[in-house]
Design an enzyme around this catalytic site. Structure first.
Site, PDB file in Angstrom:
ATOM      1  N   ASN A  92      -7.455  -5.725   0.469  1.00 55.94           N
ATOM      2  CA  ASN A  92      -9.133  -5.148  -0.052  1.00 55.94           C
ATOM      3  C   ASN A  92      -9.705  -5.967   0.927  1.00 55.94           C
ATOM      4  O   ASN A  92      -9.392  -6.499   2.032  1.00 55.94           O
ATOM      5  CB  ASN A  92      -9.147  -5.524  -1.485  1.00 55.94           C
ATOM      6  CG  ASN A  92     -10.079  -4.420  -2.252  1.00 55.94           C
ATOM      7  OD1 ASN A  92     -11.105  -4.040  -1.681  1.00 55.94           O
ATOM      8  ND2 ASN A  92      -9.559  -3.678  -3.104  1.00 55.94           N
ATOM      9  N   ARG A  93     -11.234  -6.168   0.379  1.00 53.92           N
ATOM     10  CA  ARG A  93     -12.261  -6.515   1.291  1.00 53.92           C
ATOM     11  C   ARG A  93     -12.568  -7.793   1.173  1.00 53.92           C
ATOM     12  O   ARG A  93     -12.774  -8.500  -0.221  1.00 53.92           O
ATOM     13  CB  ARG A  93     -13.600  -5.621   1.050  1.00 53.92           C
ATOM     14  CG  ARG A  93     -13.291  -4.269   1.506  1.00 53.92           C
ATOM     15  CD  ARG A  93     -14.371  -3.200   1.197  1.00 53.92           C
ATOM     16  NE  ARG A  93     -14.241  -2.050   1.936  1.00 53.92           N
ATOM     17  CZ  ARG A  93     -13.745  -1.193   1.124  1.00 53.92           C
ATOM     18  NH1 ARG A  93     -12.910  -1.163   0.126  1.00 53.92           N
ATOM     19  NH2 ARG A  93     -13.374  -0.037   1.915  1.00 53.92           N
ATOM     20  N   HIS A 118      -7.893  -5.706   4.364  1.00 59.33           N
ATOM     21  CA  HIS A 118      -6.363  -5.740   4.339  1.00 59.33           C
ATOM     22  C   HIS A 118      -5.884  -6.605   5.490  1.00 59.33           C
ATOM     23  O   HIS A 118      -5.081  -6.383   6.198  1.00 59.33           O
ATOM     24  CB  HIS A 118      -5.942  -4.153   4.818  1.00 59.33           C
ATOM     25  CG  HIS A 118      -6.223  -3.166   3.684  1.00 59.33           C
ATOM     26  ND1 HIS A 118      -6.424  -3.587   2.418  1.00 59.33           N
ATOM     27  CD2 HIS A 118      -6.135  -1.967   3.769  1.00 59.33           C
ATOM     28  CE1 HIS A 118      -6.460  -2.395   1.671  1.00 59.33           C
ATOM     29  NE2 HIS A 118      -6.548  -1.210   2.562  1.00 59.33           N
ATOM     30  N   HIS A 194       0.849  -0.487  -0.576  1.00 60.06           N
ATOM     31  CA  HIS A 194      -0.414   0.641  -0.396  1.00 60.06           C
ATOM     32  C   HIS A 194       0.587   1.928  -0.475  1.00 60.06           C
ATOM     33  O   HIS A 194       0.133   2.768   0.537  1.00 60.06           O
ATOM     34  CB  HIS A 194      -0.772   0.225   0.682  1.00 60.06           C
ATOM     35  CG  HIS A 194      -2.122   1.113   1.043  1.00 60.06           C
ATOM     36  ND1 HIS A 194      -2.983   1.422   0.216  1.00 60.06           N
ATOM     37  CD2 HIS A 194      -2.775   1.543   2.293  1.00 60.06           C
ATOM     38  CE1 HIS A 194      -4.082   2.019   0.546  1.00 60.06           C
ATOM     39  NE2 HIS A 194      -4.054   2.170   1.920  1.00 60.06           N
ATOM     40  N   ALA A 195       1.334   2.035  -1.436  1.00 59.84           N
ATOM     41  CA  ALA A 195       2.010   3.712  -1.371  1.00 59.84           C
ATOM     42  C   ALA A 195       1.043   4.623  -1.839  1.00 59.84           C
ATOM     43  O   ALA A 195       0.225   4.626  -2.959  1.00 59.84           O
ATOM     44  CB  ALA A 195       3.172   3.488  -2.549  1.00 59.84           C
ATOM     45  N   TYR A 196       0.950   5.785  -1.137  1.00 59.27           N
ATOM     46  CA  TYR A 196       0.144   6.955  -1.364  1.00 59.27           C
ATOM     47  C   TYR A 196       1.382   8.037  -2.419  1.00 59.27           C
ATOM     48  O   TYR A 196       2.017   8.508  -1.676  1.00 59.27           O
ATOM     49  CB  TYR A 196      -0.202   7.687  -0.180  1.00 59.27           C
ATOM     50  CG  TYR A 196      -1.250   7.183   0.587  1.00 59.27           C
ATOM     51  CD1 TYR A 196      -2.347   7.716   0.701  1.00 59.27           C
ATOM     52  CD2 TYR A 196      -1.148   5.647   1.083  1.00 59.27           C
ATOM     53  CE1 TYR A 196      -3.514   7.169   1.368  1.00 59.27           C
ATOM     54  CE2 TYR A 196      -2.404   5.111   1.825  1.00 59.27           C
ATOM     55  CZ  TYR A 196      -3.211   5.974   2.152  1.00 59.27           C
ATOM     56  OH  TYR A 196      -4.523   5.575   2.773  1.00 59.27           O
ATOM     57  N   ASP A 263     -12.477   4.700  -5.225  1.00 54.12           N
ATOM     58  CA  ASP A 263     -11.924   3.802  -4.361  1.00 54.12           C
ATOM     59  C   ASP A 263     -12.464   2.510  -5.104  1.00 54.12           C
ATOM     60  O   ASP A 263     -13.452   1.799  -4.819  1.00 54.12           O
ATOM     61  CB  ASP A 263     -12.507   3.654  -2.980  1.00 54.12           C
ATOM     62  CG  ASP A 263     -11.718   2.682  -2.188  1.00 54.12           C
ATOM     63  OD1 ASP A 263     -11.053   2.078  -2.617  1.00 54.12           O
ATOM     64  OD2 ASP A 263     -12.032   2.466  -0.941  1.00 54.12           O
ATOM     65  N   GLN A 300      -6.521  -1.311  -7.974  1.00 56.60           N
ATOM     66  CA  GLN A 300      -7.166  -0.443  -7.064  1.00 56.60           C
ATOM     67  C   GLN A 300      -6.916   1.068  -7.130  1.00 56.60           C
ATOM     68  O   GLN A 300      -5.714   1.310  -6.843  1.00 56.60           O
ATOM     69  CB  GLN A 300      -7.293  -0.988  -5.687  1.00 56.60           C
ATOM     70  CG  GLN A 300      -8.384  -0.185  -4.890  1.00 56.60           C
ATOM     71  CD  GLN A 300      -9.828  -1.106  -5.057  1.00 56.60           C
ATOM     72  OE1 GLN A 300      -9.793  -1.898  -5.474  1.00 56.60           O
ATOM     73  NE2 GLN A 300     -10.749  -0.276  -4.261  1.00 56.60           N
ATOM     74  N   GLU A 327      -2.722   0.293  -6.386  1.00 54.05           N
ATOM     75  CA  GLU A 327      -2.552  -1.164  -5.937  1.00 54.05           C
ATOM     76  C   GLU A 327      -2.834  -2.255  -6.840  1.00 54.05           C
ATOM     77  O   GLU A 327      -3.887  -2.689  -6.843  1.00 54.05           O
ATOM     78  CB  GLU A 327      -3.378  -1.221  -4.692  1.00 54.05           C
ATOM     79  CG  GLU A 327      -2.935  -0.064  -3.794  1.00 54.05           C
ATOM     80  CD  GLU A 327      -4.175   0.104  -2.531  1.00 54.05           C
ATOM     81  OE1 GLU A 327      -3.587  -0.583  -1.421  1.00 54.05           O
ATOM     82  OE2 GLU A 327      -5.293   0.458  -2.539  1.00 54.05           O
TER      83      GLU A 327
END
Length: 361
Positions: A92-93, A118, A194-196, A263, A300, A327
């Protein structure tokens, strides 16, 4: 959650990764499979980024489908989205690409405007991990990856020994265990997978009809740069209220940006550092469901807002909202918010992040 920065050339990334990390054994990239005894549940992973490549699970008719987005080659992972990868040292940021720890200011590499996302331009998803153990038979097959992050990597302090284990168990459970030990200096750590996910099958269209339930009654609002404001606000009465099963796209029109998607970090209910339910997703057409348990304070939700004609596995093309990410994590920018749960790991301490994806149909 997306990385919007320009990516380094694939050849440069591969060369950097092959150079290895200080003190870690070198290894070539490869793909590995784990499968249950019955043969109706399997995953593939790669040590490029300790990445989850595929997950095959049955639907209500017994048909097997791959339900995660991904790519066929390491080169494609190097230049594509970080789908399925292990993100770190800090996912993340981090605001303004800086933080202060024990009186010292650390400046990171920027790759999201003025911020770091990331772990920087070459985070843990852009390196080759060592395969430490690989047991592909038995009741609970597993594989363990190892990476040693060096002092100063992407600007972060201290050496960090990181292990990620993928393991299958009956009937359809996928566990991911992440451990990290700081060996020399205190450092922030926030590892995520980070699975989609698309429970109808990767490349099958959008997930707006997937029904989502979040076991989180609060969330962390963000500013225009996607940095948390420091508040932890109730979801009740907002577009972030998924306390009861709700189609992902039900309130998409009121998400900032006019259909820009989700997000955002949710504060997971229940005791921190304890395994507890985080979210449940179900595809109404196939009947597949996914229940996520984890021990982290946040999660997330990202709805693949920035995917656009991304070429994936087997010639599939991934478009906007073609998946969702869940996430589990520390709160974003926690290192700059003393009121958030701490993400600092001190020398000799072990960071532990456990998650279980329970599939049913």
């Amino acid at each position: 959650m997306v990385v919007r920065a320009a990516l380094l050339p694939v050849t440069l990334l591969l060369c950097l990764a092959l150079a290895g990390s200080a003190g870690a054994g070198r290894t070539a990239d490869g793909f590995y499979e784990l499968k249950n005894k019955k043969g109706d549940f399997s995953i593939k992973v790669t040590n490029w980024g300790a990445t989850l490549v595929s997950v095959l699970v049955p639907d209500c008719k017994g048909d097997l489908t791959d339900v995660v987005l991904g790519y066929d080659t390491v080169a494609a992972y190097a230049k594509g989205a970080a789908a399925g990868s292990t993100i770190g040292r800090v996912a993340n940021r981090i605001a303004n690409a800086r933080f202060v720890l024990d009186g010292r200011t650390y400046r990171l590499l920027r790759n999201d405007g003025n911020n770091t996302i990331h772990g920087g331009p070459r985070g843990f998803n852009k390196v080759i991990w060592t395969v430490k153990e690989y047991v592909h038979d038995g009741d609970s097959p597993y594989i363990t990856f190892y990476y040693r992050s060096f002092d100063g990597e992407q600007g972060f302090p201290g050496y960090l020994d990181v292990y990620v284990t993928y393991q299958l168990s009956d009937p359809y459970d996928l566990s991911i265990h992440m451990n990290a030990t700081a060996t020399s200096k205190a450092t922030p750590v926030n590892l995520v997978n980070h699975a989609y996910w698309n429970l109808a099958g990767h490349g099958s269209g959008d997930v707006l009809e997937h029904e989502l339930q979040m076991f989180a009654s609060r969330y962390t609002p963000v500013d225009g740069y996607m940095i948390p404001t420091g508040q932890v606000a109730p979801v009740a009465g907002t577009k972030y209220d998924f306390l009861t099963p709700t189609p992902v796209g039900a309130n998409m029109e009121i998400v900032p940006g006019g259909g820009g998607g989700y997000d955002i970090n949710f504060a997971v209910d229940g005791q921190q550092n304890a395994m507890r339910p985080v979210a449940r997703v179900q595809d109404p057409d196939s009947g597949r469901a996914l229940e996520l348990w984890a021990n982290q304070p946040g999660v997330q939700l990202y709805t693949a807002n920035w995917l656009s004609n991304d070429k994936g596995k087997g010639g599939k093309v991934y478009g906007q909202y073609g998946a969702l990410c869940l996430e589990t994590q520390a709160y974003p920018d926690a290192v700059n918010h003393p009121d958030f749960p701490s993400s600092i790991v001190r020398p000799g301490e072990v960071y532990k992040h456990d998650m279980v994806f329970k599939f049913s149909h």
